[in-house]
Scaffold this motif. Structure first.
Motif, PDB file in Angstrom:
ATOM      1  N   ASP A  39       0.871  -1.176   0.000  1.00  0.00           N
ATOM      2  CA  ASP A  39       0.000   0.000   0.000  1.00  0.00           C
ATOM      3  C   ASP A  39       0.912   1.231   0.000  1.00  0.00           C
ATOM      4  OD1 ASP A  39      -2.290   1.486   0.050  1.00  0.00           O
ATOM      5  OD2 ASP A  39      -2.515   1.398   2.223  1.00  0.00           O
ATOM      6  N   CYS A  40       1.600   1.417  -1.117  1.00  0.00           N
ATOM      7  CA  CYS A  40       2.772   2.291  -1.191  1.00  0.00           C
ATOM      8  C   CYS A  40       2.508   3.739  -0.759  1.00  0.00           C
ATOM      9  CB  CYS A  40       3.301   2.278  -2.618  1.00  0.00           C
ATOM     10  SG  CYS A  40       4.855   3.146  -2.811  1.00  0.00           S
ATOM     11  N   THR A  41       3.413   4.249   0.053  1.00  0.00           N
ATOM     12  CA  THR A  41       3.367   5.669   0.441  1.00  0.00           C
ATOM     13  C   THR A  41       4.735   6.313   0.177  1.00  0.00           C
ATOM     14  OG1 THR A  41       3.958   5.064   2.713  1.00  0.00           O
ATOM     15  CG2 THR A  41       1.610   5.306   2.232  1.00  0.00           C
ATOM     16  N   ARG A  42       5.461   5.787  -0.805  1.00  0.00           N
ATOM     17  CA  ARG A  42       6.823   6.266  -1.027  1.00  0.00           C
ATOM     18  C   ARG A  42       6.864   7.655  -1.659  1.00  0.00           C
ATOM     19  NH1 ARG A  42       6.501   0.833  -1.913  1.00  0.00           N
ATOM     20  NH2 ARG A  42       8.129  -0.546  -1.107  1.00  0.00           N
ATOM     21  N   CYS A  43       5.796   8.057  -2.365  1.00  0.00           N
ATOM     22  CA  CYS A  43       5.757   9.438  -2.879  1.00  0.00           C
ATOM     23  C   CYS A  43       4.385  10.033  -2.589  1.00  0.00           C
ATOM     24  CB  CYS A  43       6.114   9.509  -4.369  1.00  0.00           C
ATOM     25  SG  CYS A  43       4.742   9.193  -5.507  1.00  0.00           S
ATOM     26  N   LYS A  44       4.250  11.347  -2.838  1.00  0.00           N
ATOM     27  CA  LYS A  44       3.040  12.041  -2.388  1.00  0.00           C
ATOM     28  C   LYS A  44       1.780  11.679  -3.185  1.00  0.00           C
ATOM     29  CE  LYS A  44       3.867  16.413  -4.883  1.00  0.00           C
ATOM     30  NZ  LYS A  44       5.183  16.120  -5.468  1.00  0.00           N
ATOM     31  N   LYS A 110       2.638   4.301 -10.882  1.00  0.00           N
ATOM     32  CA  LYS A 110       1.541   3.402 -10.506  1.00  0.00           C
ATOM     33  C   LYS A 110       0.346   4.151  -9.914  1.00  0.00           C
ATOM     34  CE  LYS A 110       4.272  -0.013 -11.504  1.00  0.00           C
ATOM     35  NZ  LYS A 110       4.419  -0.084 -12.965  1.00  0.00           N
ATOM     36  N   CYS A 111       0.513   5.439  -9.642  1.00  0.00           N
ATOM     37  CA  CYS A 111      -0.593   6.222  -9.066  1.00  0.00           C
ATOM     38  C   CYS A 111      -0.853   7.460  -9.913  1.00  0.00           C
ATOM     39  CB  CYS A 111      -0.261   6.645  -7.641  1.00  0.00           C
ATOM     40  SG  CYS A 111       0.084   5.248  -6.550  1.00  0.00           S
ATOM     41  N   ARG A 112      -2.113   7.898  -9.900  1.00  0.00           N
ATOM     42  CA  ARG A 112      -2.527   9.003 -10.761  1.00  0.00           C
ATOM     43  C   ARG A 112      -2.048  10.358 -10.226  1.00  0.00           C
ATOM     44  NH1 ARG A 112      -8.156  12.127 -11.164  1.00  0.00           N
ATOM     45  NH2 ARG A 112      -7.852  13.061 -13.202  1.00  0.00           N
ATOM     46  N   THR A 126      11.155   7.835  -7.809  1.00  0.00           N
ATOM     47  CA  THR A 126      10.746   6.959  -6.714  1.00  0.00           C
ATOM     48  C   THR A 126      10.051   5.705  -7.229  1.00  0.00           C
ATOM     49  OG1 THR A 126      10.414   8.948  -5.386  1.00  0.00           O
ATOM     50  CG2 THR A 126       9.482   6.902  -4.521  1.00  0.00           C
ATOM     51  N   CYS A 127       9.300   5.838  -8.307  1.00  0.00           N
ATOM     52  CA  CYS A 127       8.412   4.746  -8.742  1.00  0.00           C
ATOM     53  C   CYS A 127       8.968   3.892  -9.877  1.00  0.00           C
ATOM     54  CB  CYS A 127       7.065   5.340  -9.165  1.00  0.00           C
ATOM     55  SG  CYS A 127       5.728   4.134  -9.186  1.00  0.00           S
ATOM     56  N   GLU A 128       9.822   4.450 -10.713  1.00  0.00           N
ATOM     57  CA  GLU A 128      10.145   3.755 -11.962  1.00  0.00           C
ATOM     58  C   GLU A 128      10.882   2.428 -11.753  1.00  0.00           C
ATOM     59  OE1 GLU A 128      14.255   6.198 -12.994  1.00  0.00           O
ATOM     60  OE2 GLU A 128      12.644   6.200 -14.434  1.00  0.00           O
TER      61      GLU A 128
HETATM   62  S1  SF4 Z   1       3.397   6.524  -7.624  1.00  0.00           S
HETATM   63 FE1  SF4 Z   1       4.677   4.748  -7.175  1.00  0.00          FE
HETATM   64  S2  SF4 Z   1       6.099   5.433  -5.563  1.00  0.00           S
HETATM   65 FE2  SF4 Z   1       4.391   6.903  -5.633  1.00  0.00          FE
HETATM   66  S3  SF4 Z   1       2.942   6.144  -4.094  1.00  0.00           S
HETATM   67 FE3  SF4 Z   1       2.331   5.296  -6.087  1.00  0.00          FE
HETATM   68  S4  SF4 Z   1       3.314   3.265  -6.177  1.00  0.00           S
HETATM   69 FE4  SF4 Z   1       4.340   4.456  -4.565  1.00  0.00          FE
END
Ligand code: SF4
Length: 216
Positions: A39-44, A110-112, A126-128
């Motif tokens: 449940d990724c919180t690595r970026c905003k 992975k997130c909008r 962070t995501c790539e």
């Molecule tokens: S865009 Fe990627 S790194 Fe950022 S919260 Fe979503 S899965 Fe995590």
């Protein structure tokens, strides 16, 4: 060990400065990568997303499509390319005699991003790594970068998409060809002809590479 060195060299060559590899540096499966994302919180972007959009399709696909980031429909459903642009992408895939289920479809993020803004450099950085892990596991013969942002980000290039499209570039042990994003085609239907040309080149390249898609 050789495989690990090759993968690290690949990441280094394309300028990846860090990877999100807490559990397993070299995952054996897409399921493992998805589990690592959690449940990724690595970026905003985690603050505004509804769903993480991991990717869909054949985990051993010869052909992979990579877009920039999920849009509103994708965020709502957790599946990439399901809105109007996604329906057009399905028709583009079928135009070369391949079904959507036979290929793999994912995005760099992975997130909008809210309001469909361009991804920020920090979000991409962070995501790539997750996308690169997916590519390593799937090992497609050919990748299609959909749109300016995906092409320029993956190829670390500022060349306009109009000049890159239709050309094959060596990438991650396979080939990558940029073409226009289906959302762009919805706004500029006259560019469909160029995408058709690009897809014919993809089909011919897959045949040349003995893809099982064409019964080779
Ligand atoms: S865009 Fe990627 S790194 Fe950022 S919260 Fe979503 S899965 Fe995590």
């Amino acid at each position: 060990m050789r495989e690990i060195i090759d993968q690290l060299n690949f990441f280094s060559e394309i300028g990846v400065t860090h990877l999100n590899l807490e559990k397993s540096s070299f995952p054996a499966s897409l399921e493992e990568i998805r589990e690592e994302i959690g449940d990724c919180t690595r970026c905003k972007l985690c603050q505004t997303r509804k769903n993480i959009v991991f990717g869909v399709g054949n985990p051993a696909a010869d052909l992979m499509f990579v877009g920039e980031a999920p849009g509103a429909d994708e965020d709502a459903q957790g599946v990439p390319f399901v809105g109007r642009a996604g329906q057009l992408l399905t028709r583009i895939i079928e135009s070369i005699g391949v079904s959507r289920d036979q290929v793999y479809i994912a995005n760099i993020l992975k997130c909008r991003p809210p309001g469909n803004r361009d991804p920020e450099a920090e979000e991409v950085a962070t995501c790539e790594g997750f996308l690169f892990q997916q590519i390593q596991v799937i090992a497609p013969k050919v990748m299609v970068a959909l749109g300016r942002y995906a092409a320029q980000t993956l190829l670390r290039s500022e060349t306009p998409i109009s000049r890159m499209r239709g050309q094959f570039f060596e990438f991650a042990g396979g080939l990558l060809i940029p073409t226009y994003h289906p959302a762009y085609l919805l706004r500029n239907p006259s560019a469909k002809r160029q995408v058709w040309e690009d897809m014919k080149a993809v089909r011919d390249k897959l045949k040349e590479l003995n893809s099982s898609f064409y019964g080779v």
